[in-house]
Design an enzyme around this catalytic site. Structure first.
Site, PDB file in Angstrom:
ATOM      1  N   ILE A  65     -16.518   5.263 -14.097  1.00 40.09           N
ATOM      2  CA  ILE A  65     -15.632   4.339 -13.985  1.00 40.09           C
ATOM      3  C   ILE A  65     -15.492   3.544 -15.327  1.00 40.09           C
ATOM      4  O   ILE A  65     -14.504   3.308 -15.712  1.00 40.09           O
ATOM      5  CB  ILE A  65     -15.663   2.997 -12.823  1.00 40.09           C
ATOM      6  N   ASP A 121     -21.562  -2.745 -11.877  1.00 41.70           N
ATOM      7  CA  ASP A 121     -21.642  -3.923 -12.663  1.00 41.70           C
ATOM      8  C   ASP A 121     -22.577  -3.770 -13.840  1.00 41.70           C
ATOM      9  O   ASP A 121     -22.082  -4.023 -14.924  1.00 41.70           O
ATOM     10  CB  ASP A 121     -22.281  -5.152 -11.563  1.00 41.70           C
ATOM     11  N   SER A 130     -18.926  -3.073  -2.480  1.00 36.21           N
ATOM     12  CA  SER A 130     -19.717  -3.523  -1.673  1.00 36.21           C
ATOM     13  C   SER A 130     -20.324  -2.474  -1.024  1.00 36.21           C
ATOM     14  O   SER A 130     -21.372  -2.359   0.065  1.00 36.21           O
ATOM     15  CB  SER A 130     -19.400  -4.570  -0.651  1.00 36.21           C
ATOM     16  N   GLY A 174     -22.285   0.252  -2.120  1.00 36.36           N
ATOM     17  CA  GLY A 174     -23.487   0.439  -2.854  1.00 36.36           C
ATOM     18  C   GLY A 174     -24.840  -0.045  -2.252  1.00 36.36           C
ATOM     19  O   GLY A 174     -25.027  -0.415  -1.064  1.00 36.36           O
ATOM     20  N   TYR A 188     -25.021  -3.450  -1.760  1.00 36.66           N
ATOM     21  CA  TYR A 188     -24.589  -4.400  -0.742  1.00 36.66           C
ATOM     22  C   TYR A 188     -24.394  -3.761   0.678  1.00 36.66           C
ATOM     23  O   TYR A 188     -24.177  -4.640   1.875  1.00 36.66           O
ATOM     24  CB  TYR A 188     -23.367  -5.310  -1.187  1.00 36.66           C
TER      25      TYR A 188
END
Length: 169
Positions: free
Chosen positions: A15, A38, A122, A124, A126
């Site tokens: 990404i 992130d 969410s 991965g 999470y």
């Protein structure tokens, strides 16, 4: 002015390498970098992303919300940060997940972004079930009015790509 829907496409890859106006970051509430998407975005974007997060979000961002920062050294102009629900911690309200995608498009519209790269939020660390995460992404991005013309759903591996392609139909 009438608003349209974005064209959705699935791509497999990094990404942080997407040449788009804005990249969506699956951030944590603290907005200070982390793991997965992130961490990759903060690493590739350089210190300017973290500095802008600190300035714009001194108290972080609530689950389901979206906000933007500079993209620093990324090919994109902006990073749109969304805080997805942590399914493993009991945040199982699907509307929190879908609000990430709708919020990302709203922020993109505010910025004037016409192309956006989006990860599976969410899915991965999470722990949101992969097929439902893909369905939530596709359904929300398809049904949300926006001025964005192109949304790239960026799959991080073969399983995510398969789930996104199945959701896309």
């Amino acid at each position: 002015m009438s608003r349209d829907r974005a064209d959705l496409a699935v791509v497999r890859g990094d990404i942080t390498a997407q040449d788009v106006d804005a990249v969506v970051n699956a951030a944590n509430r603290g907005m200070r970098g982390g793991g997965g998407v992130d961490g990759a975005i903060h690493a590739a974007g350089g210190p300017a992303v973290l500095e802008d997060c600190r300035r714009r979000f001194p108290d972080g961002l609530a689950t389901g919300r979206a906000g933007w920062t500079t993209a620093g050294d990324l090919p994109a102009r902006w990073v749109i940060h969304v805080v997805g629900p942590d399914h493993r911690a009991g945040e199982t309200d699907r509307s929190l997940l879908t609000s990430c995608y709708a919020g990302a498009l709203a922020v993109a519209d505010e910025l004037g972004a016409r192309s956006v790269a989006v990860p599976l939020v969410s899915a991965g660390t999470y722990g949101w079930p992969l097929e439902d995460a893909a369905a939530a992404a596709v359904d929300t991005l398809r049904s949300t009015p926006t001025e964005v013309r192109e949304v790239r759903l960026v799959a991080y591996d073969a399983r995510a790509e398969q789930a996104l392609r199945a959701a896309l139909g």
